[in-house]
Design an enzyme around this catalytic site. Structure first.
Site, PDB file in Angstrom:
ATOM      1  N   LYS A 183      -3.123   8.587   2.736  1.00  0.00           N
ATOM      2  CA  LYS A 183      -4.358   8.434   3.525  1.00  0.00           C
ATOM      3  C   LYS A 183      -4.176   9.015   4.931  1.00  0.00           C
ATOM      4  CE  LYS A 183      -7.121   6.362   0.582  1.00  0.00           C
ATOM      5  NZ  LYS A 183      -8.107   7.200  -0.151  1.00  0.00           N
ATOM      6  N   TYR A 241       0.846  -1.208   0.000  1.00  0.00           N
ATOM      7  CA  TYR A 241       0.000   0.000   0.000  1.00  0.00           C
ATOM      8  C   TYR A 241       0.883   1.260   0.000  1.00  0.00           C
ATOM      9  CZ  TYR A 241      -4.424   2.477   0.675  1.00  0.00           C
ATOM     10  OH  TYR A 241      -5.518   3.275   0.512  1.00  0.00           O
TER      11      TYR A 241
HETATM   12  P1  NAD Z   1     -12.389   3.617  -8.253  1.00  0.00           P
HETATM   13  O1  NAD Z   1     -11.267   3.317  -9.178  1.00  0.00           O
HETATM   14  O2  NAD Z   1     -13.743   3.174  -8.647  1.00  0.00           O
HETATM   15  O3  NAD Z   1     -12.449   5.150  -7.903  1.00  0.00           O
HETATM   16  C1  NAD Z   1     -11.305   5.972  -7.839  1.00  0.00           C
HETATM   17  C2  NAD Z   1     -11.692   7.258  -8.508  1.00  0.00           C
HETATM   18  O4  NAD Z   1     -10.652   8.230  -8.378  1.00  0.00           O
HETATM   19  C3  NAD Z   1     -11.956   7.091 -10.007  1.00  0.00           C
HETATM   20  O5  NAD Z   1     -13.250   7.553 -10.309  1.00  0.00           O
HETATM   21  C4  NAD Z   1     -10.905   7.989 -10.642  1.00  0.00           C
HETATM   22  O6  NAD Z   1     -11.333   8.583 -11.840  1.00  0.00           O
HETATM   23  C5  NAD Z   1     -10.736   9.016  -9.543  1.00  0.00           C
HETATM   24  N1  NAD Z   1      -9.553   9.857  -9.715  1.00  0.00           N
HETATM   25  C6  NAD Z   1      -8.242   9.472  -9.715  1.00  0.00           C
HETATM   26  N2  NAD Z   1      -7.474  10.542  -9.982  1.00  0.00           N
HETATM   27  C7  NAD Z   1      -8.322  11.619 -10.128  1.00  0.00           C
HETATM   28  C8  NAD Z   1      -8.139  12.988 -10.427  1.00  0.00           C
HETATM   29  N3  NAD Z   1      -6.918  13.511 -10.650  1.00  0.00           N
HETATM   30  N4  NAD Z   1      -9.226  13.788 -10.529  1.00  0.00           N
HETATM   31  C9  NAD Z   1     -10.475  13.288 -10.335  1.00  0.00           C
HETATM   32  N5  NAD Z   1     -10.715  11.983 -10.038  1.00  0.00           N
HETATM   33  C10 NAD Z   1      -9.647  11.176  -9.952  1.00  0.00           C
HETATM   34  O7  NAD Z   1     -11.943   2.954  -6.840  1.00  0.00           O
HETATM   35  P2  NAD Z   1     -12.592   3.021  -5.389  1.00  0.00           P
HETATM   36  O8  NAD Z   1     -12.036   1.850  -4.679  1.00  0.00           O
HETATM   37  O9  NAD Z   1     -14.051   3.219  -5.462  1.00  0.00           O
HETATM   38  O10 NAD Z   1     -11.895   4.302  -4.759  1.00  0.00           O
HETATM   39  C11 NAD Z   1     -12.627   5.351  -4.160  1.00  0.00           C
HETATM   40  C12 NAD Z   1     -11.979   5.790  -2.859  1.00  0.00           C
HETATM   41  O11 NAD Z   1     -12.133   4.749  -1.896  1.00  0.00           O
HETATM   42  C13 NAD Z   1     -10.484   6.071  -2.941  1.00  0.00           C
HETATM   43  O12 NAD Z   1     -10.187   7.170  -2.100  1.00  0.00           O
HETATM   44  C14 NAD Z   1      -9.890   4.807  -2.358  1.00  0.00           C
HETATM   45  O13 NAD Z   1      -8.591   5.000  -1.834  1.00  0.00           O
HETATM   46  C15 NAD Z   1     -10.896   4.558  -1.263  1.00  0.00           C
HETATM   47  N6  NAD Z   1     -10.862   3.207  -0.677  1.00  0.00           N
HETATM   48  C16 NAD Z   1     -10.984   2.111  -1.473  1.00  0.00           C
HETATM   49  C17 NAD Z   1     -10.947   0.855  -0.908  1.00  0.00           C
HETATM   50  C18 NAD Z   1     -11.056  -0.371  -1.767  1.00  0.00           C
HETATM   51  O14 NAD Z   1     -10.643  -1.457  -1.329  1.00  0.00           O
HETATM   52  N7  NAD Z   1     -11.610  -0.284  -2.984  1.00  0.00           N
HETATM   53  C19 NAD Z   1     -10.796   0.702   0.481  1.00  0.00           C
HETATM   54  C20 NAD Z   1     -10.697   1.847   1.267  1.00  0.00           C
HETATM   55  C21 NAD Z   1     -10.726   3.102   0.681  1.00  0.00           C
END
Ligand code: NAD
Length: 257
Positions: free
Chosen positions: A164, A157
């Site tokens: 984060k 990570y």
């Molecule tokens: P996802 O890939 O569906 O979403 C990530 C989003 O970030 C995408 O829509 C992408 O276009 C956007 N993004 C990246 N760079 C960008 C920029 N410069 N401008 C605008 N948008 C941008 O994945 P997700 O898992 O739904 O991620 C959403 C959030 O949840 C993130 O913050 C991720 O770290 C967090 N998260 C995810 C998990 C997991 O296991 N999936 C766990 C905990 C937290």
């Protein structure tokens, strides 16, 4: 209808597996009118049809959150559509793929800057523009998405864990700054969920298995569970809660071994 008459901005839908989409579905089901922003034109053809399914009252706009000019343009468009804003969902993160494997010690200066800019600073930039529209509504709720890698070392990570940690500290500082205007700022620390972003982390499938084996609830987190907690945080049910990081991870964060 917990969100009737409320308007929300949802940043971070890439496709139907996105956590932001599960949140949007929940907010819309409770009556919210939503404005979606997607990162690049490449995503428009995936996001626009999805939003159409939710109903005719929602709006889709483009914004790369690493650009102040694009964030300003987004809020100029939002200002034309809606005088007030009640909630903001920050569900974006990015790090170079090569920095989501191997050792943290090899993180490049540019990779560190990029991960922190897109994944943490963007919350500050968006919150600053959203605050005046929320203050006009008499208050509002900002919700960010984070992960346990901010608190503990999670293999691969790496720099995203550091980003984060910056995001979670930003939640607390923003909560202190914006609280007097009735604006609450919280984050949800979600367990691993299979999404586009998550699959960029080396060994992601192993993370899913570890949680299913060891978490108190002995199962993985569902995006809909994150959606329900986001609904709580966006609605008046959580009116006394700010500066908080709520874990929605089947309880995995309490486990030592
Ligand atoms: P996802 O890939 O569906 O979403 C990530 C989003 O970030 C995408 O829509 C992408 O276009 C956007 N993004 C990246 N760079 C960008 C920029 N410069 N401008 C605008 N948008 C941008 O994945 P997700 O898992 O739904 O991620 C959403 C959030 O949840 C993130 O913050 C991720 O770290 C967090 N998260 C995810 C998990 C997991 O296991 N999936 C766990 C905990 C937290």
């Amino acid at each position: 209808m917990l969100m009737q008459g409320k308007t929300g901005l949802v940043v971070g839908v890439a496709n139907k597996n996105s956590i932001a989409w599960a949140i949007a579905e929940r907010l819309a089901a409770e009556g919210a009118r939503l404005i979606f922003s997607y990162q690049s034109e490449r995503l428009a053809e995936r996001v626009a049809p999805l939003v159409k399914e939710l109903g005719p009252s929602h709006l889709v706009l483009q914004c790369d959150a690493s650009s102040d000019a694009e964030i300003d343009a987004l809020f100029a468009q939002i200002g034309q559509q809606s005088e007030t804003l009640d909630c903001l969902i920050h569900s974006i993160a990015f790090a170079n793929r090569e920095e989501l494997s191997g050792q943290f010690v090899t993180t490049s200066r540019e990779g560190f800057r990029l991960a922190n800019d897109v994944s943490a600073y963007s919350l500050v930039a968006l919150a600053r523009r959203a605050a005046p529209l929320m203050a006009k509504a008499g208050g509002g709720s900002i919700v960010a998405l984070t992960y346990l890698g901010s608190e503990r070392v999670i293999p691969n990570y790496n720099v995203m864990g550091v980003a984060k940690a910056a995001l979670e500290a930003s939640v607390r500082y923003l909560a202190a700054d914006l609280g007097p205007q009735g604006i609450r700022v919280n984050a949800i620390s979600a367990g691993p969920i299979s999404t586009l972003a998550a699959r960029g982390i080396a060994g992601f499938t192993g993370m899913l298995k570890q949680v299913a084996d060891k978490a108190p609830l002995r199962r993985n987190t569902e995006a809909a569970e994150v959606g329900d907690t986001a609904l709580f945080l966006c609605s008046d049910l959580s009116r006394g809660v700010t500066g908080e990081i709520i874990h929605v991870d089947s309880g995995y964060h309490i486990v030592g071994m």
